[in-house]
Design an enzyme around this catalytic site. Structure first.
Site, PDB file in Angstrom:
ATOM      1  N   ASP A 112       0.811  -1.220   0.000  1.00 17.55           N
ATOM      2  CA  ASP A 112       0.000   0.000   0.000  1.00 17.55           C
ATOM      3  C   ASP A 112       0.843   1.268   0.000  1.00 17.55           C
ATOM      4  OD1 ASP A 112       0.925  -0.460   2.568  1.00 17.55           O
ATOM      5  OD2 ASP A 112      -1.049  -0.672   3.479  1.00 17.55           O
TER       6      ASP A 112
ATOM      7  N   ASP B  90      -7.223  -1.432  13.833  1.00 19.04           N
ATOM      8  CA  ASP B  90      -8.639  -1.631  13.499  1.00 19.04           C
ATOM      9  C   ASP B  90      -8.858  -2.980  12.798  1.00 19.04           C
ATOM     10  OD1 ASP B  90      -7.557  -1.227  10.999  1.00 19.04           O
ATOM     11  OD2 ASP B  90      -8.801   0.505  10.483  1.00 19.04           O
TER      12      ASP B  90
ATOM     13  N   HIS C 168      -7.114  -4.182  10.238  1.00 20.43           N
ATOM     14  CA  HIS C 168      -6.884  -4.197   8.783  1.00 20.43           C
ATOM     15  C   HIS C 168      -5.654  -5.008   8.383  1.00 20.43           C
ATOM     16  CE1 HIS C 168      -4.419  -0.142   8.917  1.00 20.43           C
ATOM     17  NE2 HIS C 168      -3.640  -1.173   9.181  1.00 20.43           N
TER      18      HIS C 168
HETATM   19  P1  PGA Z   1       2.005  -1.233  12.745  1.00 19.82           P
HETATM   20  O1  PGA Z   1       0.893  -1.316  11.621  1.00 19.82           O
HETATM   21  O2  PGA Z   1       3.036  -2.257  12.357  1.00 19.82           O
HETATM   22  O3  PGA Z   1       2.544   0.157  12.666  1.00 19.82           O
HETATM   23  O4  PGA Z   1       1.356  -1.571  14.047  1.00 19.82           O
HETATM   24  C1  PGA Z   1       0.420  -2.552  11.252  1.00 19.82           C
HETATM   25  C2  PGA Z   1      -0.520  -2.411  10.084  1.00 19.82           C
HETATM   26  O5  PGA Z   1      -1.141  -1.350   9.942  1.00 19.82           O
HETATM   27  O6  PGA Z   1      -0.629  -3.364   9.313  1.00 19.82           O
END
Ligand code: PGA
Length: 255
Positions: free
Chosen positions: A66, A141, A143
């Site tokens: 992404d 959340d 995702h």
């Molecule tokens: P993070 O994000 O590693 O910063 O906790 C994980 C994600 O959004 O997939």
């Protein structure tokens, strides 16, 4: 799905890096799907060390999950902007490896035609023979990539709106101290879809810290739902390893 619980972030990162290294050793021209976020930093640092010790990335191809949409980066200088995921990947991983520039695929944060770009990205993954090993974190959340709550579990690469929680989480992790106000953070992104991710041959999911414990339990052991898109792991029929540290695993039920 194999759930591997390690003592702490360091051990989780050791294990994850070794899974990726093994994929590269057994198939030197493998296609890796890569993730950004604070969780993979340790994994990437270990891959850089493994490269120093001889692990060869010259034939490896990569596709990132992404990118923010509409960042004010200078065109043709995608690494110029601090908060782009392209820059994160360059700083944390690519500049430490002997990976070829033409083998790196990153969603374009400023495409002229976002729809056409997304279709092209899907096509490039297919042309490369599909993703052999996809690395993923889990967002606060629930995702995977930027597939926010409500994303279809059969979704493809597309433009999405970020959830309020992702904006808060990413502000804390990547923007605080940058001088950029939260209101100025990008609100949209390009992301591979859940359907795209599920076509990978192997998945490697990493999560660390007690902040992730509740969402990890929901994703792995709750209902499969588009409200927690990482719950799509339960639909995956290939080889999947979920590597957690003890705090992130704390809310899993034994079953
Ligand atoms: P993070 O994000 O590693 O910063 O906790 C994980 C994600 O959004 O997939």
């Amino acid at each position: 799905m194999d759930v591997i619980i390690k003592k702490d972030y360091e051990e989780m990162s050791d294990y994850a890096a070794e899974v990726i290294a093994q994929a590269v050793r057994s198939k030197p021209d493998c296609v890796l799907g890569l993730a950004t976020g604070s969780t993979p930093r340790g994994t990437y640092a270990r891959l850089a060390s493994k490269h120093k010790q001889g692990l060869d990335f010259s034939r490896v191809k990569t596709f990132n999950l992404d990118e923010y949409l509409g960042l004010e980066m200078e065109l043709h200088k995608p690494y110029a902007l601090d908060q782009s995921y392209a820059r994160f990947m360059y700083e944390e991983l690519f500049k430490h490896l002997n990976i070829r520039k033409e083998n790196i695929h990153l969603p374009d944060g400023r495409p002229e035609d976002p729809g056409a770009f997304c279709a092209w990205y899907e096509e490039e993954i297919k042309k490369a023979g599909g993703i052999d090993l996809q690395l993923l974190g889990i967002g606060g959340d629930g995702h995977w990539a930027f597939n926010e709550p409500g994303s279809s579990l059969s979704s493809r690469t597309r433009v999405v709106d970020l959830s309020a929680q992702t904006i808060d989480d990413n502000y804390e992790s990547f923007y605080k101290g940058s001088g950029i106000k939260k209101e100025k953070m990008p609100r949209r992104a390009i992301t591979m879809g859940i359907g795209t991710i599920l076509e990978s041959r192997q998945l490697l999911i990493i999560a660390s810290g007690e902040k992730k414990a509740a969402v990890v339990a929901k994703a792995l052991q709750g209902p499969v739902t588009s409200e927690i898109t990482a719950s799509a792991i339960q639909l995956f029929r290939g080889n999947a390893a979920v590597v957690l540290d003890e705090p992130a695993a704390a809310k899993l039920k034994i079953c």
